[in-house]
Design an enzyme around this catalytic site. Sequence first.
Site, PDB file in Angstrom:
ATOM      1  CB  CYS B 142     -14.615  20.872 -21.494  1.00 36.18           C
ATOM      2  SG  CYS B 142     -15.236  19.275 -21.506  1.00 36.18           S
ATOM      3  CG  HIS B 143     -13.139  23.950 -19.111  1.00 37.05           C
ATOM      4  ND1 HIS B 143     -12.496  22.592 -19.302  1.00 37.05           N
ATOM      5  CD2 HIS B 143     -13.774  24.061 -18.069  1.00 37.05           C
ATOM      6  CE1 HIS B 143     -13.094  22.001 -18.347  1.00 37.05           C
ATOM      7  NE2 HIS B 143     -13.834  22.780 -17.513  1.00 37.05           N
ATOM      8  N   GLY B 144     -14.371  25.911 -23.435  1.00 35.77           N
ATOM      9  CA  GLY B 144     -14.344  26.820 -24.543  1.00 35.77           C
ATOM     10  C   GLY B 144     -12.705  27.365 -25.149  1.00 35.77           C
TER      11      GLY B 144
END
Lengths: 438, 178
Positions: B142-144
């Site tokens: 999702c956001h690394g």
Amino acid sequence: MSDHESTYVPKTGVEKWLDSRLPIVRFGADYMALPTPKNLNYWWTFGGILALCLVVQIATGVILAMHYVPNTELAFASVERIMRDVNGGDLIRYTHANGASMFFVAVYLHMLRGLYYGSYKAPREMIWIVGCVIFFLMIATAFLGYVLPWGQMSFWGAEVITNLIGAIPVVGEPILIWLRGGPAIDNATLNRFFSLHYLLPFVIAGCVVLHLWALHHAGQNNPVGILIPKDRMAKDTVPFHPYFTVKDGFAIILFLILFALFVFFMPNALGHADNYIPANPLQTPAHIVPEWYMLPFYAILRAIPDKFGGVVAMFGAIGVLFILPWLDTSKVRSMRYRPAMRTFFVIFVLVGLGLGWCGAQLPDAPVIPGMPSFTLFDGALNSYLWLTRLLTAYYFLFFLVLMPIVGLRETPRPIPATISEPVLPGPDVAPHSPEQKG
Amino acid sequence: MAADQGDPNHQDPNRRDFIHIAAGAAAVGAGAMAVWPLVNSMNPAADTLALSTIEFDLTKVQEGQQVVIKWQGKPVFVRYRTPAEIERARADDRAGLKDPQADADRVKPGHQQYLVVIGSCTHLGCVPTFGAGDFGGWFCPCHGSHYDTSGRIRKGPAPINLVVPTYEYVSDTRVKIG
């Protein structure tokens, strides 16, 4: 315009009887006769369009609720049943789903109209603030509604967004569990989201009443942005009906053509294919994105490296709108007469679109593929992460720095004394006004 | 108030103020007491709380394999770590961690091959995938966020390590989570 006198004369005996007991017909008649600035352009038609959007969403939503089952085991199948088996169900659902997108198209244009023409400035601050409340409620309602089909995007959207609340220090975790009704997103969550999704549109409708009340008390703004002096009322205003019912009606027809284009020819163009996969709490889709109308705010959330900081920035991006009337120091309402601010406004619109674009990309992906880059702090400079940060900085600078400073330092162009002047130049007006936009 | 003195209906303003404040306070208090059960009903129900423990048979996991089980609606990773992974996790104990914690504190003594963590990214709750990322552990799509072989946060927006749930060994091969 608040002091506009009633011209309604009850004709029949029934009307007279009713008028002395519940003057509802008088209320409607006065509303239709409201003196309205005669120079309103098509950007002013979005209010009517938005009212229609709310009616469409409530009407289709009430019907959908008759067929939908808010239970994790049954929700997805019940939506598929609406699509396949319920008479005309696919049309009703596509209208409701695309209706949300259309609602946001209209509300963004409506807000930018207000921003450009200074409709938030005194004496109209409360119209703007109530409008901001409506916008916030719209976002909440859209989010709650998106969870209901219980697809993969529904579930993981709910997971990520509710987790934002968990980012609040100390009280975040208990509030999160309370909000979800359990340790994870589950049936309790779906049930309450359905309940609230049904409730909030009626709260919005209540706020719309306040929005219109404030509007009709303070009087409508207009593209020139000046208050209409009392002695010019007769010359510079026309009754709302038939002049603006017809103008709004024409705009509504154009808007419905766009709406129909989506519903009938590309009903899933604005959605995400993953939401046709039933929710799976054990597997996250490879790339989760919110609906397009939330992307700019989602981008701002991701731009901040700190979890709580990101949440604060995202809510701050909406919160800053509430104090806008006091951030703008200009005495001139309409940006027609504020060339410097108009440039910053155009950049702001582009930045908003850019943030939306960034919100749909992977943060680590390069903006220009193949271009050599270097790492700045926590990410490559040539990445959406840094582009998003740049655009986020402008978003806040526009409101917090440019609005107060430009208003004090700019030299606005001369403002006409009446709204008729730019259209019908008199002898004391410059004959070649460069301002020709409508 | 002084003008009221000659008024035949005059009442002591202090006394009237007191009645106003007392009545207002009682109404607010009663309102809060009426609202509280409604608010509290949104907290987890008894049957939801009843699902708070689960037992798992570790013989189902092969070395180098990860099994995902559902506990309280959330995924729990039970990972049978290879010696190389354990070695890597221990070597990184002093590697400038964002949320410093030794690998030995994240497993039970004598069972260091089994890592049990809640499979929700501590950023915004997505399920990280094993085998991706820069540290041989998990990567959140999702956001690394990158996690290492001990489930510790190494890079990305997540603030803390993957959470180790409360669990115990009821026998050599069975764990009770919760």
